[in-house]
Scaffold this motif. Structure first.
Motif, mmCIF file in Angstrom:
data_model
loop_
_atom_site.group_PDB
_atom_site.id
_atom_site.type_symbol
_atom_site.label_atom_id
_atom_site.label_comp_id
_atom_site.label_asym_id
_atom_site.label_seq_id
_atom_site.Cartn_x
_atom_site.Cartn_y
_atom_site.Cartn_z
ATOM 1 N N ASP A 90 0.826 -1.217 0.000
ATOM 2 C CA ASP A 90 0.000 0.000 0.000
ATOM 3 C C ASP A 90 0.858 1.263 0.000
ATOM 4 O O ASP A 90 0.441 2.302 -0.529
ATOM 5 C CB ASP A 90 -0.920 0.006 1.216
ATOM 6 C CG ASP A 90 -2.020 -1.050 1.128
ATOM 7 O OD1 ASP A 90 -2.220 -1.591 0.012
ATOM 8 O OD2 ASP A 90 -2.655 -1.351 2.157
ATOM 9 N N LEU A 91 2.058 1.179 0.586
ATOM 10 C CA LEU A 91 2.961 2.342 0.628
ATOM 11 C C LEU A 91 3.790 2.480 -0.648
ATOM 12 O O LEU A 91 4.541 3.453 -0.800
ATOM 13 C CB LEU A 91 3.903 2.237 1.829
ATOM 14 C CG LEU A 91 3.275 2.425 3.209
ATOM 15 C CD1 LEU A 91 4.247 1.984 4.298
ATOM 16 C CD2 LEU A 91 2.856 3.880 3.418
ATOM 17 N N GLY A 92 3.683 1.517 -1.555
ATOM 18 C CA GLY A 92 4.449 1.573 -2.791
ATOM 19 C C GLY A 92 5.885 1.118 -2.644
ATOM 20 O O GLY A 92 6.700 1.312 -3.557
ATOM 21 N N LEU A 93 6.211 0.502 -1.518
ATOM 22 C CA LEU A 93 7.576 0.025 -1.293
ATOM 23 C C LEU A 93 7.788 -1.370 -1.878
ATOM 24 O O LEU A 93 8.903 -1.742 -2.239
ATOM 25 C CB LEU A 93 7.901 0.036 0.205
ATOM 26 C CG LEU A 93 7.945 1.430 0.831
ATOM 27 C CD1 LEU A 93 7.995 1.341 2.355
ATOM 28 C CD2 LEU A 93 9.169 2.218 0.321
ATOM 29 N N LEU A 94 6.739 -2.160 -1.933
ATOM 30 C CA LEU A 94 6.756 -3.461 -2.592
ATOM 31 C C LEU A 94 5.591 -3.535 -3.563
ATOM 32 O O LEU A 94 4.609 -2.789 -3.427
ATOM 33 C CB LEU A 94 6.639 -4.598 -1.571
ATOM 34 C CG LEU A 94 7.791 -4.833 -0.591
ATOM 35 C CD1 LEU A 94 7.449 -5.987 0.349
ATOM 36 C CD2 LEU A 94 9.103 -5.100 -1.305
ATOM 37 N N THR A 95 5.686 -4.447 -4.524
ATOM 38 C CA THR A 95 4.581 -4.699 -5.451
ATOM 39 C C THR A 95 4.085 -6.125 -5.249
ATOM 40 O O THR A 95 4.789 -6.973 -4.676
ATOM 41 C CB THR A 95 5.034 -4.522 -6.912
ATOM 42 O OG1 THR A 95 5.987 -5.549 -7.224
ATOM 43 C CG2 THR A 95 5.660 -3.147 -7.134
ATOM 44 N N LEU A 96 2.884 -6.387 -5.739
ATOM 45 C CA LEU A 96 2.366 -7.756 -5.666
ATOM 46 C C LEU A 96 3.260 -8.713 -6.445
ATOM 47 O O LEU A 96 3.412 -9.882 -6.066
ATOM 48 C CB LEU A 96 0.936 -7.796 -6.211
ATOM 49 C CG LEU A 96 -0.115 -7.056 -5.374
ATOM 50 C CD1 LEU A 96 -1.474 -7.085 -6.082
ATOM 51 C CD2 LEU A 96 -0.231 -7.672 -3.984
ATOM 52 N N ASN A 97 3.868 -8.207 -7.500
ATOM 53 C CA ASN A 97 4.792 -9.034 -8.271
ATOM 54 C C ASN A 97 6.033 -9.393 -7.446
ATOM 55 O O ASN A 97 6.566 -10.501 -7.538
ATOM 56 C CB ASN A 97 5.199 -8.310 -9.555
ATOM 57 C CG ASN A 97 5.880 -9.241 -10.539
ATOM 58 O OD1 ASN A 97 5.440 -10.372 -10.729
ATOM 59 N ND2 ASN A 97 6.947 -8.768 -11.164
#
Length: 411
Positions: A311-318
């Motif tokens: 949600d914070l954009g630090l990780l992606t689902l990929n």
């Protein structure tokens, strides 16, 4: 003593006084095990337990360093036999020179001998301890006895806190609260990390406490070093200040972490990260319950953190789909344990691989470290596990972002 087999003998030694560079010594560190069993903090003390002894006077024996005019002059008062008996409830108390003779008599009647070493699973032991020297000497002189480890038994006992122990931990938490609130009002741009450390020291000492561990007072990028201890930088406007500082009272420890906005208000991005960590704190407290394995609790915290990092954009689902199970993606931003037992040790002893039990006091301390953005957020409370849920021993210490900002406005 009820857990020992027949004809057992237990010996627990106090810690050495660590030498300094010249003719002095470093501050004494109380041996937690002998303190737990007796309440005695005095150097060179030895506790002997011999539950099956024919002579009742030999079932519990405390050996103490005898006071003399010379050591009273240089070091201060030492326990008398009467004082030690009143403190411990032990009826048989001898001076240290009597130990070898009486120990030999007891060993001749014993079969199982329980001796103590530091078996904390995170211990790095590079200096020989008083207990280690005693073990080597005892095995040399009595090679045919059946020797056992005392540490596993003590770890089981110490992990579950009594009401008296919980009260002492709560006192440490209460003093930590007053110190934190003092520091929150003191913090502003231009203040040195070392000045904040001094504010903590004043509040702890005047309340009969000491630092539970070396204080971590880390502004800006310094907070991304997990055990930062220089405390030498100056706080700057717009930075976050991570405070991992807490009090110890009567040898029982607390452990608190808070993260403050140096300027008094959280910038938008920092507040989003702060609130994300706080949600993981809340979820991890909720997940603490008797019977759960610590590794499962850790995994649950990491799963909560994965969602927040996406949600914070630090990780992606990929990133999560491609991650190596042996090196989870979450570890890039949250690389340590979510909590640990606390008591006579800041990282207190527990039996390895044992599920949580009612009576354990655990820290809960998730975090997000973002070196590329030059800040980190870690939040930590101490929580008692009960059969009916958890009791947050630090629930009275401000933790919500708006609570922190309101506290910092009260200069």
């Amino acid at each position: 003593m009820q857990r020992l087999p027949p004809r057992s003998l237990v010996v627990v030694n106090a810690n050495d006084l660590p030498p300094a560079n010249a003719d002095g010594s470093l501050p004494a560190v109380v041996n937690a095990d002998i303190f737990y069993l007796t309440g005695v903090e005095q150097e060179q003390s030895i506790l002997v337990l011999n539950p099956g002894a024919e002579d009742e006077k030999h079932r519990e024996i405390l050996f103490l360093r005898e006071s003399s005019p010379e050591n009273e002059l240089w070091e201060g008062h030492k326990l008398t036999k009467a004082e030690a008996g009143e403190l411990t409830g032990i009826r048989t108390i001898h001076w240290l020179p009597e130990f070898p003779r009486l120990f030999h008599r007891l060993m001749c009647a014993a079969e199982s001998v329980y001796l103590n070493v530091n078996e904390h699973n995170r211990a790095v032991i590079e200096v020989e301890s008083r207990d280690a020297r005693f073990i080597a000497e005892t095995k040399k002189n009595y090679p045919l006895h059946d020797y056992h480890r005392l540490a596993p038994l003590l770890h089981q006992l110490r992990a579950v806190k009594s009401e008296a122990e919980i009260a002492l931990i709560q006192k440490a938490c209460d003093v930590t609260k007053s110190a934190f609130e003092r520091v929150a009002k003191f913090t502003k741009p231009g203040v040195g990390e070392y000045e904040i450390e001094a504010e903590y020291a004043h509040e702890f000492i005047r309340n009969g406490c000491k630092f539970a561990y070396p204080p971590i007072i880390a502004t800006g990028l310094n907070a991304c070093c997990l055990h930062y201890s220089a405390n030498s930088a100056v706080c700057r406007a717009g930075e976050l200040l991570l405070l991992d500082v807490a009090a110890a009272y009567r040898n029982y420890n607390s452990d608190l972490t808070r993260t403050l906005p140096v300027s008094g208000r959280f910038p938008r991005r920092q507040k989003k990260v702060y609130d994300a960590v706080l949600r993981v704190v809340r979820g991890s407290v909720k997940n603490l319950r008797p019977g759960k394995l610590p590794r499962d609790w850790q995994k649950e915290a990491e799963q909560l953190m994965e969602k927040e990092l996406v949600d914070l954009g630090l990780l992606t689902l990929n990133d999560l789909k491609k991650q190596d199970p042996d090196s989870p993606a979450v570890k890039k931003y949250f690389m340590h344990g979510v909590g640990h037992s606390i008591g006579l040790g800041v990282h207190d002893v527990v039996a390895p691989y044992q599920p949580f039990q009612a009576g354990w006091v655990m820290t809960v301390e998730p975090a997000i470290y973002i070196p590329e953005e030059k800040f980190a957020v870690r939040l930590e409370n101490d929580v008692l596990i009960t059969e009916n849920g958890t009791v947050d021993l630090m629930a009275h210490i401000p933790i919500e972002a708006d609570e922190i900002e309101a506290l910092m406005r009260k200069k």
